[in-house]
Scaffold this active site. Structure first.
Site, mmCIF file in Angstrom:
data_model
loop_
_atom_site.group_PDB
_atom_site.id
_atom_site.type_symbol
_atom_site.label_atom_id
_atom_site.label_comp_id
_atom_site.label_asym_id
_atom_site.label_seq_id
_atom_site.Cartn_x
_atom_site.Cartn_y
_atom_site.Cartn_z
ATOM 1 N N GLU A 96 49.190 45.558 51.610
ATOM 2 C CA GLU A 96 47.809 45.814 51.997
ATOM 3 C C GLU A 96 47.022 44.515 52.157
ATOM 4 O O GLU A 96 47.235 43.545 51.422
ATOM 5 C CB GLU A 96 47.130 46.698 50.934
ATOM 6 C CG GLU A 96 47.827 48.045 50.812
ATOM 7 C CD GLU A 96 47.057 49.067 49.979
ATOM 8 O OE1 GLU A 96 45.891 48.804 49.628
ATOM 9 O OE2 GLU A 96 47.636 50.139 49.717
ATOM 10 N N CYS A 109 41.232 39.370 52.102
ATOM 11 C CA CYS A 109 42.001 39.356 50.869
ATOM 12 C C CYS A 109 43.472 39.597 51.226
ATOM 13 O O CYS A 109 43.828 40.644 51.762
ATOM 14 C CB CYS A 109 41.457 40.460 49.953
ATOM 15 S SG CYS A 109 42.309 40.561 48.391
ATOM 16 N N CYS A 116 54.333 43.360 42.308
ATOM 17 C CA CYS A 116 54.045 42.218 41.442
ATOM 18 C C CYS A 116 54.920 42.337 40.202
ATOM 19 O O CYS A 116 55.212 43.441 39.749
ATOM 20 C CB CYS A 116 52.566 42.233 41.036
ATOM 21 S SG CYS A 116 52.027 40.728 40.203
ATOM 22 N N CYS A 120 50.109 43.388 34.692
ATOM 23 C CA CYS A 120 48.847 43.365 33.944
ATOM 24 C C CYS A 120 48.423 44.821 33.727
ATOM 25 O O CYS A 120 48.501 45.645 34.628
ATOM 26 C CB CYS A 120 47.777 42.601 34.717
ATOM 27 S SG CYS A 120 48.210 40.869 34.952
ATOM 28 N N CYS A 123 45.878 46.759 36.162
ATOM 29 C CA CYS A 123 46.019 46.555 37.613
ATOM 30 C C CYS A 123 47.023 47.548 38.183
ATOM 31 O O CYS A 123 48.154 47.647 37.700
ATOM 32 C CB CYS A 123 46.471 45.126 37.893
ATOM 33 S SG CYS A 123 46.706 44.802 39.658
ATOM 34 N N GLY A 170 50.388 40.905 44.375
ATOM 35 C CA GLY A 170 51.332 39.846 44.028
ATOM 36 C C GLY A 170 50.712 38.654 43.321
ATOM 37 O O GLY A 170 49.494 38.509 43.242
ATOM 38 N N SER A 202 44.332 32.726 43.847
ATOM 39 C CA SER A 202 44.041 33.298 42.540
ATOM 40 C C SER A 202 45.340 33.474 41.770
ATOM 41 O O SER A 202 46.318 34.004 42.294
ATOM 42 C CB SER A 202 43.352 34.651 42.725
ATOM 43 O OG SER A 202 43.103 35.244 41.468
ATOM 44 N N LEU A 225 41.341 35.396 34.107
ATOM 45 C CA LEU A 225 41.278 35.129 32.670
ATOM 46 C C LEU A 225 41.248 36.440 31.877
ATOM 47 O O LEU A 225 42.145 36.718 31.083
ATOM 48 C CB LEU A 225 40.023 34.291 32.400
ATOM 49 C CG LEU A 225 39.930 33.581 31.073
ATOM 50 C CD1 LEU A 225 41.117 32.658 30.849
ATOM 51 C CD2 LEU A 225 38.629 32.777 31.009
ATOM 52 N N HIS A 226 40.202 37.192 32.048
ATOM 53 C CA HIS A 226 40.077 38.570 31.526
ATOM 54 C C HIS A 226 39.979 38.732 30.012
ATOM 55 O O HIS A 226 39.653 39.818 29.527
ATOM 56 C CB HIS A 226 41.201 39.479 32.039
ATOM 57 C CG HIS A 226 41.332 39.479 33.526
ATOM 58 N ND1 HIS A 226 40.253 39.575 34.362
ATOM 59 C CD2 HIS A 226 42.413 39.376 34.340
ATOM 60 C CE1 HIS A 226 40.665 39.536 35.622
ATOM 61 N NE2 HIS A 226 41.961 39.415 35.636
ATOM 62 N N ASN A 301 37.847 48.507 38.375
ATOM 63 C CA ASN A 301 38.027 49.578 39.360
ATOM 64 C C ASN A 301 39.115 50.516 38.870
ATOM 65 O O ASN A 301 40.266 50.107 38.750
ATOM 66 C CB ASN A 301 38.421 48.993 40.717
ATOM 67 C CG ASN A 301 37.311 48.156 41.291
ATOM 68 O OD1 ASN A 301 36.174 48.605 41.376
ATOM 69 N ND2 ASN A 301 37.610 46.920 41.640
ATOM 70 N N CYS A 344 39.445 45.476 44.135
ATOM 71 C CA CYS A 344 40.344 44.670 43.300
ATOM 72 C C CYS A 344 41.205 45.574 42.434
ATOM 73 O O CYS A 344 40.693 46.477 41.776
ATOM 74 C CB CYS A 344 39.571 43.783 42.335
ATOM 75 S SG CYS A 344 38.388 42.704 43.066
HETATM 76 N N1 SAH Z 1 48.120 37.788 40.671
HETATM 77 C C1 SAH Z 1 46.953 37.067 41.095
HETATM 78 C C2 SAH Z 1 46.360 37.597 42.364
HETATM 79 C C3 SAH Z 1 45.732 38.969 42.251
HETATM 80 S S1 SAH Z 1 44.033 38.749 42.377
HETATM 81 C C4 SAH Z 1 45.962 37.046 39.945
HETATM 82 O O1 SAH Z 1 46.205 37.702 38.941
HETATM 83 O O2 SAH Z 1 44.976 36.332 40.010
HETATM 84 C C5 SAH Z 1 43.339 40.256 42.045
HETATM 85 C C6 SAH Z 1 42.201 40.161 41.044
HETATM 86 O O3 SAH Z 1 41.717 41.474 40.734
HETATM 87 C C7 SAH Z 1 42.681 39.566 39.744
HETATM 88 O O4 SAH Z 1 41.690 38.825 39.115
HETATM 89 C C8 SAH Z 1 42.987 40.813 38.986
HETATM 90 O O5 SAH Z 1 43.097 40.563 37.640
HETATM 91 C C9 SAH Z 1 41.821 41.698 39.357
HETATM 92 N N2 SAH Z 1 42.087 43.115 39.091
HETATM 93 C C10 SAH Z 1 43.274 43.708 38.964
HETATM 94 N N3 SAH Z 1 43.144 45.024 38.711
HETATM 95 C C11 SAH Z 1 41.826 45.266 38.677
HETATM 96 C C12 SAH Z 1 41.057 46.453 38.510
HETATM 97 N N4 SAH Z 1 41.637 47.626 38.317
HETATM 98 N N5 SAH Z 1 39.718 46.341 38.557
HETATM 99 C C13 SAH Z 1 39.139 45.149 38.812
HETATM 100 N N6 SAH Z 1 39.815 44.001 38.998
HETATM 101 C C14 SAH Z 1 41.141 44.058 38.933
#
Ligand code: SAH
Length: 370
Positions: A96, A109, A116, A120, A123, A170, A202, A225-226, A301, A344
């Site tokens: 996508e 994007c 992936c 996480c 995600c 990814g 990212s 970071l999260h 999301n 995201c």
């Molecule tokens: N693997 C890379 C590229 C993905 S970027 C990375 O982790 O940075 C996608 C971004 O959206 C990342 O910051 C990811 O953590 C965030 N993300 C993933 N799932 C999400 C969700 N359900 N709601 C909001 N952000 C999310």
């Protein structure tokens, strides 16, 4: 000449690779500049349309090479104008790509892998498992298709895309060389000519690759970071067990050490009751001391069967204020495209999973263990 040879897809060659290609044909290097411009600036797919090359040269190129774009399997526009393409690869997998229009810019994007490996917890891409890395042609091919598709369908002019973020499906740093080559083409004046500040990679924090990236590319960096401490980050971003926060922060400090006016973007997804308290904000402030950075808060999301919930707006606002009071530049990312699952963490494509993770995930849902 036999017709069953595998032709080179010129779409996937950056300027250096095109120069090597022409060197092998005993041609001058500037041919690379011409062809790059035909493919990416003019969007030409037919080698015979490259009118500043001689007929003989075009014939020679066409014998061994082609320009093979990605196929649009499906596309959709959200109520807020966000546009999503599901693109089919030649092996049947789908990825996508999402375009997010704003008043003063348009951000594309882009995905780097089919699925992936990082898994996480919050995600949905991670829950699909993993199939393979994308090639350079498949990564830059997303930009190629988006530019053409936007100008044809929406009447937007070719340069609606001002920014690219490697934030699709990814982990870009686990597909290093093809991602870097594709970003070279994004920055190349003969192709998309984007500024280095407008192409952002990212990463979830593949520390050794971050050091490598700064040596060979000028692009902007965002880090997922999260969580402000290792204990929580180990759960949300399991890669943290391999590269804990201390190492990650060292790599962030190092990244723009020679460019005093550039900042690492820290992405921080807001999960209700998980990472959004005043204590977490304080820990985050401490963690970021001495790291030239800005913080992007991302309202979570949701996707089917997730255990997480989005933090309330007031909680996000308070968290942001606490960071700002400590002198940190913090913004809250607006949720875009969520009514078509283009926001995201909602990108899933169609992944022929090789890890069996998606299967285990489905099973765990049935037994209530997710
Ligand atoms: N693997 C890379 C590229 C993905 S970027 C990375 O982790 O940075 C996608 C971004 O959206 C990342 O910051 C990811 O953590 C965030 N993300 C993933 N799932 C999400 C969700 N359900 N709601 C909001 N952000 C999310």
């Amino acid at each position: 000449m036999s017709t069953d040879i595998q032709k080179t897809n010129l779409l996937g060659l950056n300027r250096q690779a095109l120069r090597d290609f022409f060197l092998r044909l005993d041609e001058k290097p500037y041919r690379a500049d011409q062809v790059l411009k035909w493919i990416h600036f003019n969007g030409v797919q037919d080698i015979h349309a490259m009118s500043n090359l001689s007929k003989t040269l075009r014939d020679r190129i066409a014998e061994i090479a082609e320009i093979k774009p990605l196929e649009i399997a499906y596309e959709n526009t959200a109520l807020d104008g966000t546009h999503k393409w599901v693109l089919r690869l030649s092996d049947g997998n789908c990825i996508e790509t999402v375009f997010i229009p704003e008043k003063t810019r348009g951000t594309l994007c882009v995905s780097s892998q089919v699925g992936c490996t990082l898994n996480c917890d919050f995600c949905s891409t991670g829950k699909q498992g993993f199939n393979r890395n994308l090639t350079t042609a498949e990564i830059i091919g997303q930009v190629w298709v988006a530019v053409r598709s936007l100008s044809q369908n929406n009447g937007l002019h070719d340069h609606a895309i001002t920014n690219v973020v490697m934030m699709g499906m990814g982990e870009p740093l686990l597909n290093f060389d093809p991602v870097v080559s594709a970003m070279d083409i994004m920055l190349d004046d003969f192709a998309y000519g984007l500024s280095k500040r407008r192409v952002t990679l990212s990463t979830a924090g593949v520390v050794p690759a971050m050091y490598k990236l700064r040596e060979i590319s000028d692009v902007a960096l965002a880090v997922s970071l999260h969580a402000p401490n290792d204990e929580l980050r180990n759960v949300l971003v399991p890669l943290n067990k391999k590269y804990p926060l201390r190492e990650l922060m060292d790599a962030c400090r190092d990244f723009f050490k020679d460019e005093k006016r550039r900042y690492v973007t820290m992405e921080y997804v807001m999960l209700a009751g998980v990472n959004d308290s005043e204590m977490h904000a304080k820990q985050l402030i401490n963690l970021l001391k001495g790291v030239r950075s800005k913080v992007n808060l991302i309202p979570f999301n949701p996707f089917p069967n997730t255990i997480y919930k989005r933090s309330d707006d007031q909680v996000i606002a308070k968290f942001q204020q606490t960071l700002m009071d400590a002198g940190i530049n913090a913004i809250t990312r607006k949720t875009r495209g969520d009514n078509i699952d283009a926001a995201c963490g909602q990108l899933v494509g169609k992944v022929q999973d090789k890890t069996r993770r998606s299967l285990r995930y489905q099973k765990s849902l049935k037994t209530g263990l997710a």
